[in-house]
Enzyme design. Sequence first.
Site, PDB file in Angstrom:
ATOM      1  N   HIS A  30       0.782  -1.024   0.154  1.00  0.00           N
ATOM      2  CA  HIS A  30       0.020  -0.032   0.085  1.00  0.00           C
ATOM      3  C   HIS A  30       0.930   1.407  -0.019  1.00  0.00           C
ATOM      4  O   HIS A  30       2.204   1.169   0.318  1.00  0.00           O
ATOM      5  CB  HIS A  30      -0.854   0.162   1.371  1.00  0.00           C
ATOM      6  CG  HIS A  30      -0.240  -0.092   2.471  1.00  0.00           C
ATOM      7  ND1 HIS A  30       0.218   1.437   2.728  1.00  0.00           N
ATOM      8  CD2 HIS A  30      -0.021  -0.976   3.450  1.00  0.00           C
ATOM      9  CE1 HIS A  30       0.770   1.210   4.359  1.00  0.00           C
ATOM     10  NE2 HIS A  30       0.711  -0.270   4.250  1.00  0.00           N
TER      11      HIS A  30
ATOM     12  N   GLU B 116      -2.055  -7.298   7.198  1.00  0.00           N
ATOM     13  CA  GLU B 116      -0.922  -7.184   8.108  1.00  0.00           C
ATOM     14  C   GLU B 116      -0.872  -8.131   9.353  1.00  0.00           C
ATOM     15  O   GLU B 116      -1.911  -8.687   9.674  1.00  0.00           O
ATOM     16  CB  GLU B 116      -0.810  -5.853   8.281  1.00  0.00           C
ATOM     17  CG  GLU B 116       0.803  -5.474   8.993  1.00  0.00           C
ATOM     18  CD  GLU B 116       1.670  -5.624   8.259  1.00  0.00           C
ATOM     19  OE1 GLU B 116       2.309  -6.948   8.245  1.00  0.00           O
ATOM     20  OE2 GLU B 116       2.592  -4.767   7.666  1.00  0.00           O
TER      21      GLU B 116
END
Length: 324
Positions: free
Chosen positions: A65, A177
């Site tokens: 990201h 994550e």
Amino acid sequence: MQFITTSPSCSSPFLTHHISSVSFRSIRPRLSSIRCSSSSSDMEGSTSTGMYPLQRCKTLHFVRHAQGIHNVAGDKDYSAYMSYDYFDAHLTDLGWSQVDNLRKHVQKTGLVKKLDLVITSPLLRTMQTAVGVFGGEGYTDGISAPPLMVENAFNSGRPAVSSLGSPPFLAVESCREHLGEHPCDKRRSITEYRPTFPAIDFSLIENDEDVLWKPDVREKNEEVTARGAKFINWLWTREEREIAIVSHSGFLYHTLSNFGQDCHPSIEEDMCKHFANCELRSVVLVDRSMIGAAASSTNYPGKVPSGLDRPSDQSESQSDKISV
């Protein structure tokens, strides 16, 4: 130039990569090790090569990201990652600029037109990155197709993103994550996401609320590694051949460093590097274990119509036998 990994057994999928991409460490201990060369002389100079049926391969494009507000705060003070001020962190203005630049790159290279699927972690910063990079052009009211992202989503100030002309988008929990403790890694409810990202498919996410994130337990590195291995194997259950995966620094690092254990030291050093914000690395995933079951879409059986076709080398062999 391309590094080709070879395996001493056929029990696991493995990856090859272009020189600008990361190499990989073998999944341990369940999956076999992966070798990048066959001898010490190969390690010092040349590289080994391999050839594999096209239908046993997938092309994967991994993306971290773009910059989030938590990245800025965490760089200044690591303890900021524990703050709920950064819950489900969104992109910064700089992050959106990174998205725009990567979008130009994937359009210029034609990559976006090759994709069969975009997989994204179901957190705000990854979904913003995914639709911003791989989505269609600006959305106009009245178009029958729903937008990938509505205008000014979560006060981003960004225009709506169309789903027209873009690959399908799928949200997947297993490429999130590290889970736990850091509020920036906790997602919102799917009920809250759906109106903001109408064209993203959330059907694989079982729970509306985030039941995976725990406030007092941080997922261990080896647990992320194991989750990443399962994610890679899961990709073989899908029919798509070229897939973009938009994920996170920790997940990508621990998943990709599973491959290429016996590579040249310089390759091993390269593979252990973390992704930069909005970095893209393209790899080829090779299945030598028959995990996948896809038939070739390009192979052709020949003999249509049927006729005599004994190879010339076979004819020479038969002639040699007769002369003896």
